[in-house]
Structures are given as C-alpha cells and as structure tokens.
Design an enzyme around this catalytic site. Structure first.
Site, PDB file in Angstrom:
ATOM      1  N   GLU A  11       4.572  -5.056  -9.343  1.00 42.81           N
ATOM      2  CA  GLU A  11       4.632  -3.905  -8.447  1.00 42.81           C
ATOM      3  C   GLU A  11       5.809  -3.017  -8.850  1.00 42.81           C
ATOM      4  O   GLU A  11       6.848  -3.499  -9.282  1.00 42.81           O
ATOM      5  CB  GLU A  11       4.827  -4.406  -7.014  1.00 42.81           C
ATOM      6  CG  GLU A  11       4.915  -3.303  -5.967  1.00 42.81           C
ATOM      7  CD  GLU A  11       5.149  -3.849  -4.559  1.00 42.81           C
ATOM      8  OE1 GLU A  11       4.703  -3.207  -3.600  1.00 42.81           O
ATOM      9  OE2 GLU A  11       5.786  -4.919  -4.441  1.00 42.81           O
ATOM     10  N   LYS A  61      -2.093   0.026  -2.547  1.00 47.68           N
ATOM     11  CA  LYS A  61      -1.670  -1.076  -1.683  1.00 47.68           C
ATOM     12  C   LYS A  61      -2.027  -0.792  -0.228  1.00 47.68           C
ATOM     13  O   LYS A  61      -1.713   0.270   0.310  1.00 47.68           O
ATOM     14  CB  LYS A  61      -0.154  -1.277  -1.830  1.00 47.68           C
ATOM     15  CG  LYS A  61       0.420  -2.450  -1.060  1.00 47.68           C
ATOM     16  CD  LYS A  61       1.919  -2.551  -1.336  1.00 47.68           C
ATOM     17  CE  LYS A  61       2.572  -3.701  -0.608  1.00 47.68           C
ATOM     18  NZ  LYS A  61       4.016  -3.765  -0.902  1.00 47.68           N
ATOM     19  N   CYS A  89       1.467  -7.362  -3.905  1.00 50.80           N
ATOM     20  CA  CYS A  89       2.613  -7.924  -3.197  1.00 50.80           C
ATOM     21  C   CYS A  89       2.326  -8.397  -1.768  1.00 50.80           C
ATOM     22  O   CYS A  89       1.734  -9.451  -1.569  1.00 50.80           O
ATOM     23  CB  CYS A  89       3.761  -6.915  -3.209  1.00 50.80           C
ATOM     24  SG  CYS A  89       5.387  -7.629  -2.818  1.00 50.80           S
TER      25      CYS A  89
END
Length: 284
Positions: free
Chosen positions: A43, A115, A156
């Site tokens: 990330e 995300k 993540c």
C-alpha cells in the site's frame, strides 16, 4: 493449471515520489531477475505523507501520475504481472483514492481497485488515524483472471473485513491479496493471524506485501511481508521490517486440495438473525 512464482516486495516509502518509484523499481527488478512471474508491492508504494496539505500538493490524477507511467513501463520491460499495492491518486479537488493497479506484461492496466474500508482509529499508544478525512472509499471489489488462477484485490485495513474475501472466493478467486502499511502496534498483535485466517477460511493463497520501518513522515510500519498457502501455512515471509522481497511458488492445485478437505465455501448457508428478548423477571 501450472505453478508460478509470486514475490512480495517490502518498502520503506518516504515523502519523495520520484525517489520512492526508483527504490521500488530496483527491488521489483531484482525479484523479476530471481524468477518472479507476479510481483506485488505494498500500500502507498510511491508516497507516505502524513501532512494533508503536502499530500494534496504532491499527488496527481491517474493520467498524470509518475508511478502509473513508470510501473506500466516497468511491467512491460520485465514481462511480468505487476500488482502495485496502491498509490495515492487525485480523485477530485479535495479527495484522493487509495488505488491499487494490476499491470499486464505488456504494460496495460488489467484492473484497478480503490480501497473500500478507511482506517479511522485511535490506538492505545496515542496514534490517531483518519483516512476518511483524505481518501474517498471505493465501492467495488475486483477479481482478475491471471494466466494461472483468479486474483482477488484488496488493500490493508480491508483484511479485517472477511466479507470481501469470501465474496471474491465465491466468485472464483484462488489467490487473495492485502498489500499493506500496517502500523507496528497493530501488526505485532494481528498481522499474521489475520492473514492466515483469510487464507484458511477461503482455502486460498494470500499474498500481502508490506511497508516496514520508521518512515520520513514519522509513522512506523510493521513489515513482515507474507505469502500464505490455502491450508494456512506461511510459505514466504520477509521476517523483518527492512526493504527487500520474498518469493514462493504458487500451485493452484493446492487451492482445490484445501477446498476439498474443508469445503467451507460449498457448505455455506444463508441464515436469518433471531433477536431474543429475555423477560426482566428471568434475569433476577
């Protein structure tokens, strides 16, 4: 279904985009030189910047982004599938996307993933994170056909939300991903167990490249980039927080084997929740 070699690249991204792209590219080239067919980075591969004004000043729209251009060319030069865990991409005047990219060996963008879950937490050590103050959450998951298997894309904090990975597995994903910039504190407590849990419950490989160490903007990340097999065993780990990479062979037959042994996806049932109210007199 043939086997292939996956690599997870570990970085310590700083505040200079050009320098970060160069550092990441050097390690990506080394992984390719060692035989990796699919290479994943963490990330925020090309920028970790805690100051929102500085961040907004440095980022660019996708079509102008140095990382997108550079990594596309690198994938083409190396002839590999290059999964950039995420980049900070300008998505309007005041918002950014935390966007992952999967580049094909010809440099084309095969898939993008923004995300979905924003890391908005206050940690016991005093750290406070408000990702939603800067980033616009995504609304769509992604499963991509690679030559060997199907890949599910996540980033993540998504790893704490099992529904994404189950949905991807039910759509045929045999390899999952959660490239990350996990804080050191949460990483020590939860990193390994979360990665192994997502792999085990879905009978899938999971590759998660990670940021590691003390960064220029003051944050500290955990490192320990992982490759986990469908039965839950760790088959590759960068067992520290230093930049570098880890590789492992990915055999898609292991997915079928694990799902036959524990057919959790096939056995899954829809259900309703019954809310039961206990009479007050029963509690005395």
């Amino acid at each position: 279904m043939t086997s292939f070699v996956a690599a997870a690249v570990q970085l310590r991204t700083g505040r200079d985009i050009a320098a970060n792209v160069e550092a990441a590219s050097d390690i990506i080239r080394e992984a390719a030189k060692n035989g990796a067919d699919y290479i994943q980075t963490p990330e925020m591969t090309h920028l970790l910047e805690a100051s929102k004004p500085s961040l907004m000043e440095k980022v660019r729209p996708e079509e102008e982004d140095l990382g997108v251009r550079s990594f596309s060319a690198l994938a083409r030069d190396l002839g590999v599938f290059l999964h950039i865990g995420s980049l900070a991409i300008k998505a309007g005047e005041t918002a950014l996307a935390n966007r992952a990219f999967l580049f094909a060996p010809d440099g084309a963008i095969l898939a993008r993933y923004d995300k979905i879950h924003m890391f908005d937490v206050d940690l016991p050590n005093g750290e406070s994170w408000r990702e939603s103050a800067t980033y616009r959450p995504g609304r769509q998951s992604a499963v991509v056909d690679l030559p060997w298997l199907k890949l599910g894309m996540a980033v993540c904090y998504d790893v704490r939300f099992p529904a994404i990975f189950r949905t991807q597995a039910r759509a045929g994903a045999q390899m999952l991903s959660a490239p990350a910039a996990f804080t050191r504190q949460t990483g020590i407590a939860h990193w390994h167990v979360l990665q192994r849990a997502r792999a085990i419950e879905n009978g899938a490989f999971l590759v998660s490249a990670a940021q590691g160490g003390k960064h220029e903007d003051g944050r500290e990340t955990y490192g320990h980039s992982l490759i986990v097999a469908p039965w839950g065993e760790i088959i590759g780990e960068r067992d520290n927080d230093e930049p570098g990479f880890v590789m492992a062979e990915i055999d898609p037959a292991k997915v079928e084997e694990a799902r036959k042994r524990i057919p959790a996806i096939a056995n899954e049932q829809a259900f309703e929740l019954a809310e039961v109210t206990v009479p007050t007199e029963a509690l005395t």
